[in-house]
Design a protein around this motif. Structure first.
Motif, PDB file in Angstrom:
ATOM      1  N   TRP A 161       0.809  -1.220   0.000  1.00 47.26           N
ATOM      2  CA  TRP A 161       0.000   0.000   0.000  1.00 47.26           C
ATOM      3  C   TRP A 161       0.841   1.268   0.000  1.00 47.26           C
ATOM      4  CZ3 TRP A 161      -4.950  -0.574  -1.157  1.00 47.26           C
ATOM      5  CH2 TRP A 161      -5.546  -1.819  -0.927  1.00 47.26           C
ATOM      6  N   HIS A 162       1.972   1.252   0.642  1.00 42.13           N
ATOM      7  CA  HIS A 162       2.840   2.433   0.744  1.00 42.13           C
ATOM      8  C   HIS A 162       3.573   2.740  -0.559  1.00 42.13           C
ATOM      9  CE1 HIS A 162       5.482  -0.981   1.376  1.00 42.13           C
ATOM     10  NE2 HIS A 162       6.473  -0.206   0.973  1.00 42.13           N
ATOM     11  N   PHE A 166      -0.788   5.770  -7.764  1.00 40.17           N
ATOM     12  CA  PHE A 166      -1.749   6.878  -7.860  1.00 40.17           C
ATOM     13  C   PHE A 166      -2.868   6.706  -6.838  1.00 40.17           C
ATOM     14  CE2 PHE A 166      -0.247   5.750 -12.172  1.00 40.17           C
ATOM     15  CZ  PHE A 166       0.530   6.870 -12.425  1.00 40.17           C
ATOM     16  N   PRO A 167      -3.547   7.795  -6.476  1.00 40.39           N
ATOM     17  CA  PRO A 167      -4.712   7.666  -5.595  1.00 40.39           C
ATOM     18  C   PRO A 167      -5.774   6.725  -6.185  1.00 40.39           C
ATOM     19  CG  PRO A 167      -4.051   9.964  -5.743  1.00 40.39           C
ATOM     20  CD  PRO A 167      -3.227   9.212  -6.757  1.00 40.39           C
ATOM     21  N   ALA A 172      -9.011   1.781  -6.274  1.00 39.72           N
ATOM     22  CA  ALA A 172      -9.452   0.571  -6.971  1.00 39.72           C
ATOM     23  C   ALA A 172      -9.057  -0.680  -6.191  1.00 39.72           C
ATOM     24  CB  ALA A 172      -8.875   0.542  -8.384  1.00 39.72           C
ATOM     25  N   LEU A 173      -7.836  -0.707  -5.666  1.00 40.28           N
ATOM     26  CA  LEU A 173      -7.413  -1.869  -4.878  1.00 40.28           C
ATOM     27  C   LEU A 173      -8.239  -1.999  -3.599  1.00 40.28           C
ATOM     28  CD1 LEU A 173      -3.565  -1.766  -5.411  1.00 40.28           C
ATOM     29  CD2 LEU A 173      -5.083  -3.680  -5.972  1.00 40.28           C
ATOM     30  N   THR A 174      -8.564  -0.879  -2.974  1.00 34.78           N
ATOM     31  CA  THR A 174      -9.408  -0.902  -1.777  1.00 34.78           C
ATOM     32  C   THR A 174     -10.768  -1.505  -2.106  1.00 34.78           C
ATOM     33  OG1 THR A 174      -8.261   1.009  -0.856  1.00 34.78           O
ATOM     34  CG2 THR A 174     -10.465   0.543   0.013  1.00 34.78           C
ATOM     35  N   ALA A 175     -11.357  -1.129  -3.234  1.00 34.08           N
ATOM     36  CA  ALA A 175     -12.656  -1.675  -3.664  1.00 34.08           C
ATOM     37  C   ALA A 175     -12.541  -3.176  -3.940  1.00 34.08           C
ATOM     38  CB  ALA A 175     -13.154  -0.937  -4.902  1.00 34.08           C
ATOM     39  N   TRP A 176     -11.448  -3.590  -4.595  1.00 37.99           N
ATOM     40  CA  TRP A 176     -11.271  -5.012  -4.905  1.00 37.99           C
ATOM     41  C   TRP A 176     -11.110  -5.826  -3.618  1.00 37.99           C
ATOM     42  CZ3 TRP A 176      -6.703  -8.091  -4.425  1.00 37.99           C
ATOM     43  CH2 TRP A 176      -6.871  -9.397  -4.891  1.00 37.99           C
ATOM     44  N   VAL A 177     -10.272  -5.351  -2.700  1.00 35.84           N
ATOM     45  CA  VAL A 177     -10.068  -6.069  -1.438  1.00 35.84           C
ATOM     46  C   VAL A 177     -11.398  -6.182  -0.688  1.00 35.84           C
ATOM     47  CG1 VAL A 177      -8.959  -5.953   0.837  1.00 35.84           C
ATOM     48  CG2 VAL A 177      -7.611  -5.535  -1.231  1.00 35.84           C
TER      49      VAL A 177
END
Length: 187
Positions: A161-162, A166-167, A172-177
């Motif tokens: 994550w660090h 890009f934001p 998008a990764l937050t939504a997928w997780v």
């Protein structure tokens, strides 16, 4: 410059569009800021032909290639955010739809033909709108390119994550997780 000379786009400069446009794309005359009616919005207007520049976000499309519960990410080999992680994707060309662009960009960046699945979501950063599709890999293994200096599948708990580009990558990764957690909780 010779007719067939090629260049790499300077994506840092691309982000200056449309804010720093100085000349009309139709006739080449100077652009000035004017109040546009009836919207009461300031827009750039050509001093010669009257062309009005209506700014809008650039459209980007990409794929979350999912294999065995893991998402394919690439380490960017070009600016902006060189060396950071993101997913295969890029600008939608004029006359191309987002799904076609997502497939094309994935093929260009990692050499894979993918089967497009459902839309994961649409994510916004001030000047860019990103459309992200879920996809399944084809028979080719992902390969390295100028744009992808490293390719790797990440499980949700392995995402760095660090070190994301890009934001919109983070969003998008937050939504997928979140979607993977929901599917594990469903009966």
């Amino acid at each position: 410059m010779k007719k067939h000379d090629s260049i790499h786009a300077n994506h840092r400069v691309q982000r200056d569009y449309p804010a720093k446009v100085k000349f009309c794309p139709l006739c080449g005359a100077a652009m000035v800021s004017r109040m546009l009616m009836p919207e009461n919005a300031e827009r750039k207007v050509c001093t010669r032909c009257g062309f009005v520049l209506f700014p809008g976000p650039k459209l980007v499309a990409g794929c979350f290639v999912i294999d065995d519960g893991r998402v394919l990410l690439i380490r960017r080999g070009i600016e902006p955010a060189v060396g950071k992680w993101t997913f295969p994707g890029g600008y939608v060309d004029f006359g191309e739809n987002a799904a076609e662009a997502a497939i094309r960009e994935t093929r260009e960046e990692v050499g894979m033909r993918v089967a497009l699945g459902p839309l994961l979501g649409v994510f916004n950063d001030s000047a860019i709108t990103v459309v992200v599709y879920l996809a399944t890999p084809g028979i080719e293994a992902p390969s390295l390119t100028v744009e992808a200096t490293e390719v790797r599948y990440f499980a949700p708990d392995e995402i760095q994550w660090h070190d994301l580009a890009f934001p919109t990558t983070t969003d998008a990764l937050t939504a997928w997780v979140a979607s993977t957690r929901k599917s594990r909780q469903s009966p």
